[in-house]
Design an enzyme around this catalytic site. Structure first.
Site, mmCIF file in Angstrom:
data_model
loop_
_atom_site.group_PDB
_atom_site.id
_atom_site.type_symbol
_atom_site.label_atom_id
_atom_site.label_comp_id
_atom_site.label_asym_id
_atom_site.label_seq_id
_atom_site.Cartn_x
_atom_site.Cartn_y
_atom_site.Cartn_z
ATOM 1 N N LYS A 67 49.345 39.994 27.291
ATOM 2 C CA LYS A 67 48.542 38.778 27.085
ATOM 3 C C LYS A 67 47.929 38.729 25.679
ATOM 4 O O LYS A 67 47.837 39.744 25.003
ATOM 5 C CB LYS A 67 47.431 38.688 28.136
ATOM 6 C CG LYS A 67 47.964 38.645 29.569
ATOM 7 C CD LYS A 67 48.885 37.473 29.821
ATOM 8 C CE LYS A 67 49.299 37.353 31.260
ATOM 9 N NZ LYS A 67 50.706 37.080 31.478
HETATM 10 C C1 LIG Z 1 50.468 32.571 35.275
HETATM 11 C C2 LIG Z 1 50.037 33.953 35.691
HETATM 12 N N1 LIG Z 1 49.156 34.077 36.705
HETATM 13 C C3 LIG Z 1 48.738 35.277 37.123
HETATM 14 C C4 LIG Z 1 49.174 36.442 36.510
HETATM 15 C C5 LIG Z 1 48.713 37.763 37.042
HETATM 16 O O1 LIG Z 1 47.952 38.457 36.070
HETATM 17 P P1 LIG Z 1 47.595 39.998 36.278
HETATM 18 O O2 LIG Z 1 48.800 40.795 35.918
HETATM 19 O O3 LIG Z 1 46.447 40.229 35.332
HETATM 20 O O4 LIG Z 1 47.201 40.168 37.687
HETATM 21 C C6 LIG Z 1 50.064 36.371 35.448
HETATM 22 C C7 LIG Z 1 50.537 37.603 34.817
HETATM 23 O O5 LIG Z 1 51.491 37.701 34.103
HETATM 24 C C8 LIG Z 1 50.515 35.097 35.014
HETATM 25 O O6 LIG Z 1 51.386 34.981 34.010
#
Ligand SMILES: Cc1ncc(COP(=O)(O)O)c(C=O)c1O
Length: 391
Positions: free
Chosen positions: A182
């Site tokens: 990210k």
């Molecule tokens: C659109 C979206 N939502 C949720 C997530 C989940 O994030 P995390 O890996 O921090 O749980 C991601 C992760 O890539 C994402 O791209």
């Protein structure tokens, strides 16, 4: 030449910040996290911010705080990462999918409003690739249902704005991811912002097993303090060891955005005359430029991934339409053509490297491989499908 899909921009000073936490008695959530929460609340102009272990655990804590569970419906776009749908599903609620707009790949207030039923408890719009959906228009479209919580999925959209407004202004809560790829990262992590003080207080509990507020301080001040468990929760806090990586990135994130913008604009200019589809950039927004995606004819997408791999260019797919994945298809019997834009985009999309330290020579190499290797494949496929259609 090898081009990594992603490289973080952590500065050497990050190691010193972690060392400072190691020198303290407790490595878990504490003073560092509180400072980052204040920094985040200030950055977004939000009343409250909470650090969490990931977007995923933050969404779980938020949905628990909103009492989402069995019998409830939560509306999510078909075109997103599976976490967006999986968290309501995990709580026994039903993830109800909506399609996205053909040009922007954002879902729309109209599509969401049409999907609302008496069981709808929440909606999780996604600011796809870094562009914001119009949350105030969504709130207006749901004006007759103020009980429906809007939880913005801001995993791609830390720096993004729409009409001068950052995430969180019109929703119940906005959730960010600090996952390894990210724009702001600590490897694994996330944050929730909200202007709803009652919801904030409930998330403070659901983020820590449902323990009564202040449980995080139970080892402080010498004497042990009892805690109660007032609601069901999960363990979704972020340890200070990881939180320590965030302050320097947050305070410089807007300085790095022009570099992302420059690379994305270069790609857009270089691909403008090629037979590739790109999502449309909104003119009234600030794009966080998290992911740069192109669309090629679905029948050759996997071949294109193979060619990019063989040229040592890191690439990925964001995303295949969720209702087409085995779990959702098998459990809900979804019509694979029920979400045509998500399906079509999901079968043809390829994400290219985009990060501030991507050198100009690497950008040139990616552009060159697309022009000289990928475009002839796309043109041949287009000729073949025209010939098939004419037969
Ligand atoms: C659109 C979206 N939502 C949720 C997530 C989940 O994030 P995390 O890996 O921090 O749980 C991601 C992760 O890539 C994402 O791209």
């Amino acid at each position: 030449m090898q081009v990594d899909f992603y490289r973080h921009d952590l500065l050497p000073s990050a190691a010193a910040s972690v060392a400072e936490v190691i020198a303290t008695p407790f490595l878990t959530s504490g003073a560092v996290g509180r400072r980052v929460e204040a920094q985040l609340a200030d950055y977004f102009g939000a009343k409250h911010a909470l650090l969490v272990g990931s977007w995923t655990s933050g969404a779980l804590a938020t949905l628990l705080a909103l009492d989402v569970g069995r019998g409830d419906e939560v509306i999510v776009p078909a075109m997103t990462f599976i976490a967006t749908a999986n968290m309501p599903e995990l709580l026994g609620a039903r993830a109800v999918f909506v399609d996205v707009d053909r040009d922007t790949l954002l879902t729309t207030p109209e599509l969401i409003a049409r999907t609302v039923t008496p069981r709808t408890k929440a909606v999780i719009p996604v600011h796809m690739y870094g562009q914001m959906l119009d949350v105030s228009a969504l709130r207006a479209a749901l004006a007759d249902r103020p009980d429906i919580a809007i939880i913005e999925d801001c995993a791609h959209c830390f720096e993004g704005e729409l009409a001068g407004q950052k995430p969180g202004a019109h929703s119940s809560a906005a959730i960010f991811s600090f996952y390894a790829t990210k724009n702001v990262t600590c490897g694994e992590g996330g944050a929730i912002i909200t202007n709803d003080t009652a919801l904030y207080e409930r998330i403070v509990q659901t983020r820590m097993h449902g323990m009564s507020a202040g449980a995080i301080d139970r080892f402080k001040h010498g004497g042990y303090r009892h805690w109660d468990m007032e609601r069901l929760g999960v363990k979704a806090n972020l340890p200070d060891l990881l939180a320590a990586l965030l302050p320097a990135q947050i305070s410089t994130i807007d300085e790095r955005l022009p570099q992302r913008e420059e690379i994305a604009s270069r790609y857009e200019r270089a691909f403008a005359d090629l037979p590739l589809r790109l999502p449309r950039t909104l003119t009234n927004g600030k794009h966080a430029r998290h992911l740069f995606t192109i669309h090629v004819p679905p029948r050759i997408r996997d071949e294109v991934l193979g060619v990019l791999g063989s040229r040592k260019i890191g690439c990925t797919v964001n995303y295949r339409s969720i209702p087409t994945l085995s779990y959702y298809r098998d459990n809900y019997n979804y019509d694979p053509y029920g979400f045509p834009v998500s399906q079509e985009w999901g079968e043809g999309t390829v994400t290219l490297p985009l990060y501030p330290s991507l050198e100009r020579t690497a950008q040139d190499y990616v552009i060159d491989v697309i022009r000289t290797d990928v475009v002839p494949m796309v043109e041949a496929e287009m000729r073949a499908s025209h010939a098939e259609a004419a037969r």
